[in-house]
Scaffold this motif. Structure first.
Motif, short mmCIF file in Angstrom:
data_model
loop_
_atom_site.label_atom_id
_atom_site.label_comp_id
_atom_site.label_asym_id
_atom_site.label_seq_id
_atom_site.Cartn_x
_atom_site.Cartn_y
_atom_site.Cartn_z
N THR A 292 49.83 48.92 89.17
CA THR A 292 49.13 50.20 89.30
C THR A 292 49.25 50.74 90.72
O THR A 292 49.50 51.93 90.93
CB THR A 292 47.64 50.02 88.93
N LYS A 293 49.09 49.85 91.70
CA LYS A 293 49.18 50.28 93.10
C LYS A 293 50.58 50.77 93.43
O LYS A 293 50.76 51.81 94.08
CB LYS A 293 48.80 49.12 94.03
N THR A 294 51.60 50.02 92.96
CA THR A 294 52.98 50.45 93.20
C THR A 294 53.25 51.79 92.56
O THR A 294 53.90 52.67 93.15
CB THR A 294 53.96 49.40 92.65
N PHE A 295 52.75 51.97 91.35
CA PHE A 295 52.94 53.26 90.65
C PHE A 295 52.27 54.39 91.43
O PHE A 295 52.85 55.45 91.62
CB PHE A 295 52.36 53.17 89.24
N ARG A 296 51.05 54.16 91.90
CA ARG A 296 50.35 55.22 92.64
C ARG A 296 51.07 55.53 93.94
O ARG A 296 51.18 56.70 94.35
CB ARG A 296 48.91 54.77 92.92
N PHE A 358 56.99 36.50 105.82
CA PHE A 358 56.04 37.58 105.56
C PHE A 358 55.02 37.13 104.51
O PHE A 358 55.38 36.50 103.51
CB PHE A 358 56.76 38.83 105.07
N THR A 359 53.78 37.45 104.76
CA THR A 359 52.71 37.16 103.80
C THR A 359 51.96 38.42 103.39
O THR A 359 50.99 38.34 102.63
CB THR A 359 51.71 36.16 104.41
N LEU A 429 61.19 44.71 100.84
CA LEU A 429 60.20 43.72 100.39
C LEU A 429 58.81 44.35 100.47
O LEU A 429 58.35 44.71 101.56
CB LEU A 429 60.27 42.47 101.27
N ASP A 430 58.18 44.51 99.33
CA ASP A 430 56.79 44.97 99.26
C ASP A 430 55.96 43.77 98.80
O ASP A 430 55.86 43.49 97.60
CB ASP A 430 56.65 46.14 98.29
N TYR A 431 55.43 43.04 99.78
CA TYR A 431 54.73 41.80 99.44
C TYR A 431 53.49 42.08 98.60
O TYR A 431 53.26 41.45 97.56
CB TYR A 431 54.35 41.05 100.72
N GLY A 457 51.17 34.09 96.83
CA GLY A 457 50.50 33.90 98.12
C GLY A 457 51.32 33.13 99.14
O GLY A 457 50.83 32.83 100.23
N GLU A 458 52.59 32.78 98.81
CA GLU A 458 53.42 32.02 99.75
C GLU A 458 54.08 32.92 100.77
O GLU A 458 54.25 34.12 100.56
CB GLU A 458 54.50 31.25 98.98
#
Length: 476
Positions: A292-296, A358-359, A429-431, A457-458
């Protein structure tokens, strides 16, 4: 010329051989010759009186008054008589002045019209510049011919441009068709994943519904039993109170004890455990929130990515790989290096990982690729020893080129149809959004994307595989 001869023949056939004028009320003798009735009558009167007369043409004798009216010849004579000298000349291919019926031999350059010699001397054209019609036609035809050649060249140029644009449009349409197939394939994969997630989550909710219904039925059963018990006791006490005093007092202590029964302890309908399960259910489903967040983010604005300053980690490099001092590129070496077999090092495949991890956040970097390669990201816990299956299940999200085929290292392998071989790959990369994407850095053409990419979470590191002698280089 043939038309002119036909007109002359028609006019000659319509002439009477006696008066040499067009037939007037023509008649035909039995020999077939034609004459005007009046001409033939006068001819017969002048001839020597006898029973038979002779034809003025062939001298064939015929009885007086023996001839027939020729109506068709009469009509033909009328038609021939109407043909004007101008029409005769025009039938010979000569254009004639409408006013003077003279050939049009001159061209008036002022009025831009052909004229005859009589028109030239008229008041209208006397002061105008004129030229012989053939000379004027030759002059203007030459000008038109030169313009015509230019127009033909221009037409050829336009046709060449059209052909070029047609080829370009076909090329672009081919690219969009490839992208269409890629998008359909990716979304089919996503649809299957979403359907499986939907089935799993709905099954879990179904089990939770059954448990809630069971607890509710148990709770209602306990309350119903208590209501029935209280109802029976109340009826008994009301009946007791209606007895006479002497009878009422019998066993009064026992009656008191019944009234002093323990207060009903209200049962708990839905324990904190069930409420905790519902809360935990909503919390353990982060994928839907990420999607949902990626879509928004995609709808509202293009997400901003920070350019990562990636360097290679020599402690992870396969022993045959050579890294320069700046650790910005990697290539095959001539010999296997004697390096410590630490836990971080790849010992079976020619892989190396980025030092940076990256985390959270959104990051991107570019890699200049060669002939045989793979680039992407990997979990910090990804397997380093022995044979490895490069796929998201093993914690690696990447695309590559080997065997002259571009592939996404998914499960199963996905063949990529790229219109132009990419020279530089941009990795996104969109963690937080659970997304890894690859673009052609020179054209911004999308190559492939992994969605969702479950990082659990890695820490996530850039990942590289060198399959040939061409190096991989991190772009500034």
């Amino acid at each position: 010329m043939a038309a002119s001869d036909s007109v002359k023949t028609l006019q000659a056939a319509a002439l009477c051989s006696i008066c040499l004028d067009y037939f007037k009320d023509p008649v035909t003798l039995r020999c077939g010759h034609n004459f005007c009735r009046e001409c033939l009558t006068h001819y017969c009167k002048r001839a020597q009186a006898s029973y038979a007369r002779s034809c003025p043409e062939c001298r064939d004798q015929f009885p007086e008054g023996e001839f027939q009216v020729n109506r068709q010849l009469r009509e033909m004579a009328k038609i021939a008589q109407k043909i004007s000298p101008r029409e005769v000349k025009e039938s010979r291919g000569e254009r004639v002045c409408m006013e003077h019926e003279e050939p049009l031999k001159l061209f008036c350059e002022v009025d831009e019209t052909p004229i005859c010699l009589v028109c030239r001397e008229s008041q209208v054209h006397r002061a105008h510049t004129v030229a012989p019609i053939r000379e004027a036609a030759k002059n203007f035809k030459g000008q038109i011919q030169s313009r015509l050649e230019l127009m033909k060249k221009e037409k050829d140029e336009v046709l060449a441009l059209k052909s070029s644009e047609d080829r370009e449009s076909q090329k672009l349409l081919k690219q969009t068709n490839i992208e269409r197939h890629n998008i359909v394939a990716e979304f089919n994969q996503l649809h299957r994943f979403l359907e499986e997630q939907e089935r799993l989550l709905l099954a879990q909710l179904e089990e939770l519904d059954k448990e809630i219904v069971k607890r509710r039925e148990e709770y209602v059963a306990k309350l119903s039993a208590e209501i029935s018990s209280l109802g029976d006791l109340i009826s008994e006490m009301e009946k007791k109170c209606r007895q006479p005093e002497s009878e009422f007092l019998q066993g009064i202590r026992s009656t008191q004890k019944k009234c002093e029964r323990e207060k009903f302890q209200h049962p708990v309908a839905f324990s904190p455990e069930i409420k905790w399960k519902i809360w935990e259910f909503s919390q353990r489903n982060p994928f839907l929130k990420r999607v949902t967040k990626t879509f928004r983010d995609t709808v509202s604005a293009t997400p901003k990515y920070s350019t990562a300053n990636v360097t290679l980690d020599p402690d992870t490099a396969y022993p045959c790989l050579v890294l320069p001092e700046d650790r910005k590129s990697v290539r095959w070496g001539e010999t296997r290096q004697d390096l410590p077999d630490n836990p971080e090092r790849f010992d079976f495949y020619s892989c190396v990982m980025g030092h940076e991890g990256f985390t959270s956040g959104r990051h991107c970097w570019e890699v200049e690729v060669g002939t045989t390669w793979a680039v992407g990201v990997a979990r910090e816990s990804a397997k380093r020893k022995g044979e490895i299956v490069f796929s998201p299940k093993s914690g690696i999200w990447a695309v590559g080129l080997w065997g002259n085929q571009y592939r996404a290292l998914a499960s199963p392998r996905t063949r990529l149809s790229l219109s132009n071989p990419p020279r530089r790959i941009r990795v996104y990369l969109d963690y937080d959004g659970g997304w890894v994407a690859f673009l052609d850095a020179d054209t911004n053409a999308p190559i492939f994307s992994f969605l969702p990419a479950l990082f659990s979470g890695e820490r996530i590191h850039p990942w590289f595989w060198v399959g040939g002698k061409s190096p991989l280089t991190l772009c500034p």
